[in-house]
Design an enzyme around this catalytic site. Sequence first.
Site, PDB file in Angstrom:
ATOM      1  N   ARG A   1      39.260   4.104  56.141  1.00  0.00           N
ATOM      2  CA  ARG A   1      40.228   3.005  56.021  1.00  0.00           C
ATOM      3  C   ARG A   1      41.525   3.324  56.774  1.00  0.00           C
ATOM      4  NH1 ARG A   1      40.225   0.885  49.848  1.00  0.00           N
ATOM      5  NH2 ARG A   1      38.113   0.163  49.703  1.00  0.00           N
TER       6      ARG A   1
ATOM      7  N   ASP B   1      52.499  -7.621  40.684  1.00  0.00           N
ATOM      8  CA  ASP B   1      51.660  -6.637  41.372  1.00  0.00           C
ATOM      9  C   ASP B   1      52.570  -5.817  42.290  1.00  0.00           C
ATOM     10  OD1 ASP B   1      48.357  -6.475  41.901  1.00  0.00           O
ATOM     11  OD2 ASP B   1      49.583  -5.546  43.454  1.00  0.00           O
TER      12      ASP B   1
HETATM   13  C1  LIG Z   1      41.369  -4.169  41.111  1.00  0.00           C
HETATM   14  S1  LIG Z   1      42.856  -5.122  41.112  1.00  0.00           S
HETATM   15  C2  LIG Z   1      42.764  -5.824  39.480  1.00  0.00           C
HETATM   16  C3  LIG Z   1      43.275  -7.242  39.447  1.00  0.00           C
HETATM   17  C4  LIG Z   1      43.169  -7.942  38.077  1.00  0.00           C
HETATM   18  N1  LIG Z   1      43.972  -7.291  37.082  1.00  0.00           N
HETATM   19  C5  LIG Z   1      41.741  -8.011  37.626  1.00  0.00           C
HETATM   20  O1  LIG Z   1      41.318  -7.252  36.755  1.00  0.00           O
HETATM   21  O2  LIG Z   1      40.998  -8.837  38.180  1.00  0.00           O
HETATM   22  C6  LIG Z   1      44.085  -3.835  40.920  1.00  0.00           C
HETATM   23  C7  LIG Z   1      45.503  -4.298  41.279  1.00  0.00           C
HETATM   24  O3  LIG Z   1      46.422  -3.315  40.803  1.00  0.00           O
HETATM   25  C8  LIG Z   1      47.488  -3.249  41.716  1.00  0.00           C
HETATM   26  N2  LIG Z   1      48.215  -1.970  41.540  1.00  0.00           N
HETATM   27  C9  LIG Z   1      47.818  -0.723  41.907  1.00  0.00           C
HETATM   28  N3  LIG Z   1      48.779   0.166  41.629  1.00  0.00           N
HETATM   29  C10 LIG Z   1      49.808  -0.531  41.058  1.00  0.00           C
HETATM   30  C11 LIG Z   1      51.095  -0.167  40.550  1.00  0.00           C
HETATM   31  N4  LIG Z   1      51.535   1.103  40.593  1.00  0.00           N
HETATM   32  N5  LIG Z   1      51.889  -1.143  40.049  1.00  0.00           N
HETATM   33  C12 LIG Z   1      51.462  -2.438  40.004  1.00  0.00           C
HETATM   34  N6  LIG Z   1      50.264  -2.840  40.480  1.00  0.00           N
HETATM   35  C13 LIG Z   1      49.442  -1.890  40.994  1.00  0.00           C
HETATM   36  C14 LIG Z   1      46.806  -3.366  43.067  1.00  0.00           C
HETATM   37  O4  LIG Z   1      47.721  -3.765  44.077  1.00  0.00           O
HETATM   38  C15 LIG Z   1      45.731  -4.405  42.776  1.00  0.00           C
HETATM   39  O5  LIG Z   1      46.135  -5.713  43.110  1.00  0.00           O
END
Ligand SMILES: C[S@@+](CC[C@H](N)C(=O)[O-])C[C@H]1O[C@@H](n2cnc3c(N)ncnc32)[C@H](O)[C@@H]1O
Length: 295
Positions: free
Chosen positions: A56, A165
């Site tokens: 990536r 997010d």
């Molecule tokens: C796999 S997605 C899950 C989305 C949703 N909660 C769901 O379950 O469908 C994970 C999300 O967590 C966010 N994320 C990762 N690290 C984070 C952080 N330190 N603070 C806030 N968001 C974070 C990522 O940008 C991503 O959009």
Amino acid sequence: MLNRETQTQRGEVLTEMSGRDAWTFSQADFESIAQIAKTYFGLNLSRSKMALIQSRLGQRMKQLGMSSFSDYLVRLQGPLAKDERTELLSVLTTNVTHFFREQHHFDALRNTILPPLLKAAAEGQRVRLWSAGCSTGPEAFSLAMTILDLCPAAKTWDLKILATDIDPIVIETAKVAQFPQAELDGIPRELQTKYVTETGPSGVGEIKGNVRSMITFGVLNLIDPLPFHGPFDVVLCRNVAIYFDRDTQTKLWRTFSDVMAPGGHLFIGHSEHLTGAAKSEFSKTGFTMYQRKGV
Ligand SMILES: C[S@@+](CC[C@H](N)C(=O)[O-])C[C@H]1O[C@@H](n2cnc3c(N)ncnc32)[C@H](O)[C@@H]1O
């Protein structure tokens, strides 16, 4: 294009795409990225993901016209560091999400959790719900549609959904609220009819304004001190903590406990677990569902 990966005894992964594009990614390079990921995002990068991360990062470096990882590290420390860290975050995490993900959470919300909250809101009380780590928004939109379907007047009450997010790119997508039909198909048909515009020739439909107006989207890093105190009656933080190391997870549960109302409901992802002292402040109400004690 020829794309061959080999791992040397020193743990160095060599990628040969063509003579001109070849670049190396050593164990030490991986450790540098892992350190940045931990410091700024609380992410726990497993060594088993080294080849995936290299691949990536290779795509990102290609976009930047770079062929040396050390140049990329320089960019991560230079004047563009903040912007590049945001790009790096997208490289390292997945934004996978979908509407009504983990249907049993939405069943519990609709059948038992939301009705008393809606009653309280109808009587003039403040009700707050938070989708933390909301990605492009389907979680928050699913919540808002469920609420409006139970009670169309809810949009006039002091009932609000916050959706945050760390990634500004997904937050911009969420604000636009347009999704391909294949994604919208995750919404039950009767709710689609009520709350999504007809998909046009572009194959994209839009979440209607009455749903969108219930949600405030914003960028927020969950490992930083929160800029608000709550209290929240419902928090969904699903499939986010899975990327964090154990200490960061433990702090996150503490953070939620601190900003949740007594009796508030917490939903987490299917492979996540509460850890640390905050665990004793919640009662388990179902699979990956918890209630803040102190009702
Ligand atoms: C796999 S997605 C899950 C989305 C949703 N909660 C769901 O379950 O469908 C994970 C999300 O967590 C966010 N994320 C990762 N690290 C984070 C952080 N330190 N603070 C806030 N968001 C974070 C990522 O940008 C991503 O959009």
